[in-house]
Design a protein around this motif. Structure first.
Motif, mmCIF file in Angstrom:
data_model
loop_
_atom_site.group_PDB
_atom_site.id
_atom_site.type_symbol
_atom_site.label_atom_id
_atom_site.label_comp_id
_atom_site.label_asym_id
_atom_site.label_seq_id
_atom_site.Cartn_x
_atom_site.Cartn_y
_atom_site.Cartn_z
ATOM 1 N N SER A 1 -51.941 -73.719 79.125
ATOM 2 C CA SER A 1 -52.979 -72.603 78.228
ATOM 3 C C SER A 1 -54.016 -73.653 76.587
ATOM 4 C CB SER A 1 -52.719 -70.938 77.660
ATOM 5 O OG SER A 1 -54.148 -70.867 77.587
ATOM 6 N N VAL A 2 -55.215 -73.555 76.611
ATOM 7 C CA VAL A 2 -55.543 -73.901 75.413
ATOM 8 C C VAL A 2 -56.798 -73.678 74.732
ATOM 9 C CG1 VAL A 2 -57.890 -74.793 77.002
ATOM 10 C CG2 VAL A 2 -56.846 -76.268 74.773
ATOM 11 N N LEU A 3 -56.765 -73.208 73.661
ATOM 12 C CA LEU A 3 -57.536 -72.174 72.960
ATOM 13 C C LEU A 3 -57.759 -72.629 71.461
ATOM 14 C CD1 LEU A 3 -58.160 -69.733 72.032
ATOM 15 C CD2 LEU A 3 -56.603 -69.190 71.112
ATOM 16 N N TRP A 4 -58.868 -72.939 70.914
ATOM 17 C CA TRP A 4 -59.399 -73.655 70.055
ATOM 18 C C TRP A 4 -59.316 -72.571 68.374
ATOM 19 C CZ3 TRP A 4 -61.736 -78.315 69.365
ATOM 20 C CH2 TRP A 4 -62.291 -79.293 71.047
ATOM 21 N N LEU A 5 -58.643 -73.516 67.226
ATOM 22 C CA LEU A 5 -58.118 -72.643 66.226
ATOM 23 C C LEU A 5 -59.669 -72.938 64.887
ATOM 24 C CD1 LEU A 5 -54.593 -73.401 65.657
ATOM 25 C CD2 LEU A 5 -55.782 -71.385 66.633
ATOM 26 N N THR A 6 -60.233 -74.073 65.875
ATOM 27 C CA THR A 6 -60.935 -74.236 64.459
ATOM 28 C C THR A 6 -62.266 -75.349 65.332
ATOM 29 O OG1 THR A 6 -60.506 -76.252 63.208
ATOM 30 C CG2 THR A 6 -60.141 -74.465 62.709
ATOM 31 N N ASN A 7 -63.549 -75.984 65.074
ATOM 32 C CA ASN A 7 -64.348 -76.682 65.114
ATOM 33 C C ASN A 7 -63.748 -78.245 65.094
ATOM 34 O OD1 ASN A 7 -66.382 -75.366 66.666
ATOM 35 N ND2 ASN A 7 -66.932 -75.229 64.025
ATOM 36 N N ASN A 8 -62.262 -78.309 65.263
ATOM 37 C CA ASN A 8 -61.771 -79.364 64.753
ATOM 38 C C ASN A 8 -60.255 -79.445 65.291
ATOM 39 O OD1 ASN A 8 -63.924 -79.561 62.559
ATOM 40 N ND2 ASN A 8 -63.677 -81.133 63.416
ATOM 41 N N SER A 9 -60.144 -78.072 64.960
ATOM 42 C CA SER A 9 -58.155 -78.507 65.908
ATOM 43 C C SER A 9 -58.400 -77.413 67.510
ATOM 44 C CB SER A 9 -57.287 -78.049 65.191
ATOM 45 O OG SER A 9 -57.783 -76.481 64.660
ATOM 46 N N PHE A 10 -57.482 -77.594 68.275
ATOM 47 C CA PHE A 10 -56.767 -76.490 68.791
ATOM 48 C C PHE A 10 -55.537 -76.737 69.311
ATOM 49 C CE2 PHE A 10 -58.417 -80.024 71.422
ATOM 50 C CZ PHE A 10 -57.120 -81.279 72.398
ATOM 51 N N ALA B 1 -41.412 -71.059 80.331
ATOM 52 C CA ALA B 1 -43.097 -71.106 80.046
ATOM 53 C C ALA B 1 -43.930 -69.967 79.110
ATOM 54 C CB ALA B 1 -43.545 -71.554 81.479
ATOM 55 N N ILE B 2 -45.400 -71.174 78.418
ATOM 56 C CA ILE B 2 -45.911 -69.985 78.317
ATOM 57 C C ILE B 2 -47.145 -69.589 79.317
ATOM 58 C CG2 ILE B 2 -47.326 -69.484 76.643
ATOM 59 C CD1 ILE B 2 -45.696 -70.667 74.459
ATOM 60 N N THR B 3 -47.623 -68.720 79.439
ATOM 61 C CA THR B 3 -48.551 -68.537 81.019
ATOM 62 C C THR B 3 -50.633 -68.687 80.323
ATOM 63 O OG1 THR B 3 -48.453 -65.915 80.822
ATOM 64 C CG2 THR B 3 -47.180 -67.920 82.100
ATOM 65 N N GLU B 4 -50.602 -68.046 78.268
ATOM 66 C CA GLU B 4 -51.539 -67.601 78.192
ATOM 67 C C GLU B 4 -52.058 -67.320 76.491
ATOM 68 O OE1 GLU B 4 -54.709 -64.926 80.326
ATOM 69 O OE2 GLU B 4 -53.354 -63.449 79.221
ATOM 70 N N LEU B 5 -52.850 -67.923 75.893
ATOM 71 C CA LEU B 5 -52.716 -68.078 74.258
ATOM 72 C C LEU B 5 -54.211 -67.287 74.300
ATOM 73 C CD1 LEU B 5 -52.613 -72.062 74.082
ATOM 74 C CD2 LEU B 5 -50.951 -69.915 73.465
ATOM 75 N N ARG B 6 -54.353 -66.446 73.975
ATOM 76 C CA ARG B 6 -55.545 -65.008 73.098
ATOM 77 C C ARG B 6 -55.781 -65.519 71.631
ATOM 78 N NH1 ARG B 6 -59.154 -62.650 76.527
ATOM 79 N NH2 ARG B 6 -57.981 -62.153 78.455
ATOM 80 N N VAL B 7 -56.660 -64.708 71.374
ATOM 81 C CA VAL B 7 -57.248 -65.291 69.986
ATOM 82 C C VAL B 7 -57.009 -63.085 68.973
ATOM 83 C CG1 VAL B 7 -58.590 -64.949 68.733
ATOM 84 C CG2 VAL B 7 -59.091 -66.591 69.920
ATOM 85 N N VAL B 8 -56.119 -63.634 68.084
ATOM 86 C CA VAL B 8 -55.615 -63.080 67.542
ATOM 87 C C VAL B 8 -56.774 -62.075 66.548
ATOM 88 C CG1 VAL B 8 -54.091 -60.602 66.461
ATOM 89 C CG2 VAL B 8 -53.124 -62.898 68.314
ATOM 90 N N SER B 9 -56.809 -62.664 65.453
ATOM 91 C CA SER B 9 -57.598 -63.123 64.669
ATOM 92 C C SER B 9 -58.823 -63.524 63.566
ATOM 93 C CB SER B 9 -57.029 -61.738 63.584
ATOM 94 O OG SER B 9 -55.883 -62.694 62.037
ATOM 95 N N LYS B 10 -59.541 -63.119 63.291
ATOM 96 C CA LYS B 10 -60.759 -64.572 63.131
ATOM 97 C C LYS B 10 -61.166 -64.626 61.532
ATOM 98 C CE LYS B 10 -62.686 -66.616 67.189
ATOM 99 N NZ LYS B 10 -64.170 -66.819 68.191
ATOM 100 N N ASP B 11 -61.655 -65.783 60.529
ATOM 101 C CA ASP B 11 -61.755 -65.583 59.673
ATOM 102 C C ASP B 11 -62.576 -66.802 59.297
ATOM 103 O OD1 ASP B 11 -62.837 -65.014 56.578
ATOM 104 O OD2 ASP B 11 -60.581 -65.805 55.571
ATOM 105 N N GLY B 12 -64.787 -66.326 59.285
ATOM 106 C CA GLY B 12 -65.318 -66.927 59.070
ATOM 107 C C GLY B 12 -65.371 -67.804 59.996
ATOM 108 N N GLY B 13 -64.857 -67.504 61.491
ATOM 109 C CA GLY B 13 -65.563 -68.450 62.747
ATOM 110 C C GLY B 13 -63.942 -69.117 63.079
ATOM 111 N N ASN B 14 -62.355 -69.330 61.764
ATOM 112 C CA ASN B 14 -61.642 -69.998 62.411
ATOM 113 C C ASN B 14 -60.730 -68.417 62.277
ATOM 114 O OD1 ASN B 14 -62.805 -72.362 61.758
ATOM 115 N ND2 ASN B 14 -61.755 -72.647 59.253
ATOM 116 N N VAL B 15 -60.002 -69.089 63.349
ATOM 117 C CA VAL B 15 -58.575 -68.098 64.289
ATOM 118 C C VAL B 15 -57.452 -68.053 62.669
ATOM 119 C CG1 VAL B 15 -56.645 -67.795 65.309
ATOM 120 C CG2 VAL B 15 -58.901 -68.670 66.533
ATOM 121 N N THR B 16 -57.365 -67.024 62.829
ATOM 122 C CA THR B 16 -56.109 -67.036 61.688
ATOM 123 C C THR B 16 -54.723 -66.091 61.695
ATOM 124 O OG1 THR B 16 -57.038 -64.423 60.527
ATOM 125 C CG2 THR B 16 -57.651 -66.241 59.814
#
Length: 374
Positions: A256-265, A331-346
């Motif tokens: 699984s892959v998940l973006w935290l910001t526009n410059n990191s995942f 094994a980790i099978t899934e990543l999900r966003v829990v909370s955001k602040d200004g578009g960035n994942v916290t």
């Protein structure tokens, strides 16, 4: 401050999970025919509240639309259901979805506007479903060519009209999903230089020698990342789609892959922990850090001979044995966003084959890992 909070939800593998809008509830598929809705109690732990029973085969994927408060599930019985909460009866009612597939449904995701959802399957096609009010059911339109194998992952572009698809034919593709039935009027972009009809292939990327397990658009939609079974991490920028930036890792494959910001995942998979990757404006990828800080424990400790014997007798742990030091024990099978602040994942969550739910605090991780750049 702890870098994460964890809870053992089940002892069976978790195939998918999703939160509601205020994080007070979570829907989880535990690799069975039923789907569980867990509600947060006063202690902050999630406890079983409702059970959704409609599938006759294993539920493979779930998603929760936070704004409209609708749940969608899909499974090995080749069906998908949209669940709507009825406040009067305090029950979740299933809605019929006409998928029209002859193989198992493998992955499902709501679109950003929550007016449609996409279902991947083993039938070598993608079903894009929307609601038909006249007949009170969800109907689907198929994207078939040039998909040649099972779809493992799907992600929506932030504009609601593009779909990224990862499949077992070693390809990552981007399709137009604009529906004339919903009077869609998408804007042009480097992904879609001119207005395209539903199902038009806009981009295709080769993933070398591995099934594509996870795909994800960046928050701005300008970049696309995917992870594959050949242990690779791939990123492409929409302004230069001829150049795919790839890192071949020397570890086990990511799932699984998940973006935290526009410059990191972050990525996670068979190594049992999440990894951070940084991306510059040109799309170059660089490994950041392992996001699981654990303390090494001494298996021997200061135990007496009697205590060691009792531990071996009760727990079956030999003195020469090894113990995993990661938070997840499988094994980790899934990543999900829990909370955001200004578009960035916290904060983000992870579930896996060990039945655990782990919520990772990005701020706490930055403090715990010296030199961490997110």
């Amino acid at each position: 401050m702890s870098i994460n909070t964890q809870q053992q939800l089940f002892f069976e593998p978790i195939s998918g999970h999703a939160f509601n809008k205020d994080l007070s509830q979570i829907v989880v598929s535990d690799s069975s025919q039923t789907t569980k809705i867990l509600k947060k109690d006063k202690t902050g732990k999630y406890k079983e509240d409702k059970v959704l029973k409609q599938h006759i085969e294993r539920v493979t994927s779930v998603d929760w639309a936070p704004a409209t408060n609708r749940i969608v599930t899909c499974g090995g019985d080749r069906n998908a259901y949209v669940w709507t909460y009825c406040q009067e009866s305090d029950e979740w009612k299933p809605g019929l979805v006409l998928l029209r597939i002859n193989r198992a449904a493998t992955f499902v995701r709501w679109s950003p506007k929550e007016d449609r959802f996409a279902v991947g399957s083993g039938a070598r096609l993608l079903s894009v479903c929307y609601f038909e009010a006249e007949n009170n059911w969800w109907v689907s339109k198929h994207i078939k060519k040039p998909i040649r194998s099972t779809i493992l992952s799907v992600d929506w572009h932030p504009n609601n009209y593009l779909l990224a698809v990862g499949s077992c034919d070693f390809k990552c593709r981007v399709f137009s999903s604009a529906l004339k039935e919903l009077s869609d009027q998408p804007e042009t972009s480097p992904w879609m230089p001119k207005l395209s009809k539903f199902g038009v292939l806009l981009a295709e990327f080769d993933s070398n020698n591995g099934w594509v397990h996870g795909v994800k658009f960046s928050p701005s939609g300008s970049m696309l990342a995917w992870v594959a079974h050949d242990c690779s991490v791939n990123v492409v920028n929409m302004n230069n789609m001829d150049k795919v930036h790839t890192i071949h890792t020397n570890i086990l494959p990511y799932m699984s892959v998940l973006w935290l910001t526009n410059n990191s995942f972050v990525t996670a998979g068979h190594n049992n922990y999440p990894d951070l990757y940084n991306v510059d404006e040109a799309g170059n990828v660089k490994y950041g850090a392992k996001l699981d800080v654990t303390k090494e424990t001494d298996l021997q400790g200061n135990l007496s001979a009697m205590a060691r014997f009792q531990k071996l007798d009760e727990q079956g742990i030999a003195e020469t044995g090894t113990r995993l030091t990661t938070t997840h024990l499988n094994a980790i099978t899934e990543l999900r966003v829990v909370s955001k602040d200004g578009g960035n994942v916290t904060a983000f969550s992870s579930t896996g084959k060990d039945g655990k739910l782990v919520i990772w605090d990005v701020g706490a991780l930055c403090k715990a890992i010296s030199g961490l750049k997110i």
